[in-house]
Design a protein around this motif. Structure first.
Motif, short mmCIF file in Angstrom:
data_model
loop_
_atom_site.label_atom_id
_atom_site.label_comp_id
_atom_site.label_asym_id
_atom_site.label_seq_id
_atom_site.Cartn_x
_atom_site.Cartn_y
_atom_site.Cartn_z
N ILE A 7 0.86 -1.18 0.00
CA ILE A 7 0.00 0.00 0.00
C ILE A 7 0.90 1.23 0.00
CG2 ILE A 7 -1.75 1.31 1.28
CD1 ILE A 7 -2.49 -1.40 2.63
N VAL A 8 0.61 2.20 -0.86
CA VAL A 8 1.38 3.45 -0.90
C VAL A 8 0.42 4.60 -0.62
CG1 VAL A 8 2.90 4.95 -2.19
CG2 VAL A 8 2.99 2.48 -2.58
N LEU A 9 0.72 5.37 0.42
CA LEU A 9 -0.06 6.54 0.78
C LEU A 9 0.76 7.80 0.53
CD1 LEU A 9 -1.32 5.47 4.35
CD2 LEU A 9 -2.38 4.94 2.16
N LYS A 10 0.09 8.89 0.18
CA LYS A 10 0.70 10.22 0.23
C LYS A 10 -0.18 11.08 1.12
CE LYS A 10 0.96 13.22 -3.34
NZ LYS A 10 0.46 14.56 -2.91
N ILE A 11 0.45 11.75 2.11
CA ILE A 11 -0.29 12.43 3.17
C ILE A 11 0.39 13.77 3.49
CG2 ILE A 11 -1.43 12.01 5.40
CD1 ILE A 11 -0.11 9.22 5.36
N PRO A 12 -0.40 14.80 3.86
CA PRO A 12 0.21 16.02 4.38
C PRO A 12 1.04 15.72 5.63
CG PRO A 12 -2.07 16.44 3.84
CD PRO A 12 -1.86 14.95 3.72
N ASN A 13 2.16 16.41 5.76
CA ASN A 13 3.11 16.14 6.83
C ASN A 13 2.87 17.07 8.02
OD1 ASN A 13 5.29 15.43 8.38
ND2 ASN A 13 6.84 16.27 6.99
N ALA A 14 2.20 16.56 9.04
CA ALA A 14 1.86 17.38 10.20
C ALA A 14 3.07 17.72 11.06
CB ALA A 14 0.81 16.66 11.06
N SER A 15 4.19 17.07 10.83
CA SER A 15 5.39 17.37 11.61
C SER A 15 6.22 18.49 10.99
CB SER A 15 6.27 16.11 11.76
OG SER A 15 6.74 15.67 10.50
N LEU A 68 1.29 22.57 6.97
CA LEU A 68 0.05 23.20 7.37
C LEU A 68 -0.77 23.68 6.17
CD1 LEU A 68 1.28 25.31 10.43
CD2 LEU A 68 -0.11 23.23 10.49
N GLN A 69 -0.11 24.19 5.13
CA GLN A 69 -0.83 24.70 3.97
C GLN A 69 -1.57 23.59 3.24
OE1 GLN A 69 1.75 26.07 0.73
NE2 GLN A 69 3.47 25.07 1.74
N TYR A 70 -1.03 22.37 3.30
CA TYR A 70 -1.69 21.24 2.66
C TYR A 70 -2.78 20.66 3.55
CZ TYR A 70 2.35 21.62 -0.38
OH TYR A 70 3.30 22.09 -1.24
N GLN A 71 -2.49 20.54 4.83
CA GLN A 71 -3.47 19.99 5.75
C GLN A 71 -4.67 20.91 5.93
OE1 GLN A 71 -3.63 17.02 7.06
NE2 GLN A 71 -5.52 17.46 8.19
N ASN A 72 -4.42 22.21 6.09
CA ASN A 72 -5.49 23.16 6.35
C ASN A 72 -6.06 23.80 5.09
OD1 ASN A 72 -5.18 22.71 9.12
ND2 ASN A 72 -3.61 24.30 9.29
N GLY A 73 -5.52 23.44 3.94
CA GLY A 73 -5.99 24.02 2.69
C GLY A 73 -7.22 23.31 2.14
N ASP A 74 -7.72 22.31 2.85
CA ASP A 74 -8.89 21.55 2.41
C ASP A 74 -9.77 21.30 3.62
OD1 ASP A 74 -10.75 19.64 1.51
OD2 ASP A 74 -9.33 18.78 0.09
N LEU A 75 -11.01 21.79 3.58
CA LEU A 75 -11.91 21.69 4.73
C LEU A 75 -12.39 20.26 4.98
CD1 LEU A 75 -14.03 24.91 4.11
CD2 LEU A 75 -12.31 24.56 5.90
N THR A 76 -12.12 19.35 4.05
CA THR A 76 -12.55 17.96 4.24
C THR A 76 -11.48 17.09 4.89
OG1 THR A 76 -11.84 17.32 2.00
CG2 THR A 76 -14.10 18.11 2.26
N HIS A 77 -10.34 17.68 5.24
CA HIS A 77 -9.30 16.93 5.95
C HIS A 77 -9.67 16.78 7.42
CE1 HIS A 77 -5.91 17.92 2.84
NE2 HIS A 77 -6.90 17.22 2.33
N LEU A 78 -9.61 15.56 7.92
CA LEU A 78 -10.09 15.27 9.27
C LEU A 78 -9.03 14.70 10.19
CD1 LEU A 78 -13.53 13.61 8.36
CD2 LEU A 78 -13.09 15.98 9.03
#
Length: 227
Positions: free
Chosen positions: A138-146, A151-161
């Motif tokens: 399985i290969v995932l690509k995810i915003p990096n909270a560390s 932050l611009q990727y994680q908070n740039g989409d209101l559907t991120h939970l």
């Protein structure tokens, strides 16, 4: 389901992607090579969006490929070369109907896993693991909270939970009786830009007390079943 999905397509302004040699080389380096992708693999992409990666799989002579996405409007956007491999489907319903079908060798989720709460993510990863062959990946690509640039990727989409770091995605994999074997950055920009980023990161690693494992705003995670 979040009310923001009702206008998701309009906010993203979907267009049919083209696959250039530059894109192919980038997918090779970021996904194909780390996942040891072969043309004989049975592949699934969850949240395939406009079908750019499906086009890459087709270019790599993968014939057994399937892409699903919640947004039915993408059926008219996905490139014609892979349109027959696209299905508008909810992931839970799809995995339920796929239970009696052959398992997959490679399952990809790019910019998808963060759309599920951690408990839902655990359920999803576990069910995906059940649909994976013993040597599957399985290969995932995810915003990096560390990373401060995540932050611009994680908070740039209101559907991120959910927020993930390399450590927490490893924890998630273990909780699903799997193992995260690699975490590596999603590199952006030209070669010169990437070189400047590496120089800056080297300085920051020296300057700050607790630097992150990965500085880039997004990262990849390769997950395998435990043997």
């Amino acid at each position: 389901m979040s009310v923001f999905y009702d206008t998701y397509g309009a906010s993203k302004s979907y267009t049919t992607p083209s696959l250039s040699q530059k894109h192919i080389a980038k997918f090779d380096n970021e996904v194909g090579n780390p996942a040891d992708l072969k043309s004989t693999h049975r592949c699934l992409e969850i949240g395939c969006g406009t079908g750019h990666f499906l086009s890459y799989l087709h270019h790599k002579d993968v014939t057994d490929l399937h892409g699903i996405d919640l947004d039915a409007s993408l059926a008219d956007v996905v490139p014609k070369s892979v349109r027959d491999h696209f299905e508008a489907a909810d992931v839970w319903g799809f995995l339920k109907t796929a239970a009696d079908k052959p398992k997959y060798d490679r399952i990809f989720m790019f910019d998808v896993f963060e759309h599920f709460l951690p408990e839902e993510g655990h359920k999803l990863l576990s069910k995906i693991g059940d649909r994976l062959n013993e040597d599957g990946v399985i290969v995932l690509k995810i915003p990096n909270a560390s990373s401060p640039w995540g932050l611009q990727y994680q908070n740039g989409d209101l559907t991120h939970l959910a927020n993930y770091t390399p450590d927490s995605i490893r924890q998630m994999a273990v909780s699903c009786q799997m193992k995260c074997t690699q975490c590596y950055p999603h590199l952006l920009g030209s070669k010169s830009r990437q070189w400047r980023d590496r120089v800056m990161q080297k300085f920051l690693n020296w300057a700050v007390a607790t630097p992150p494992e990965i500085w880039e705003g997004n990262f990849y995670a390769v997950i395998k079943k435990l043997r």
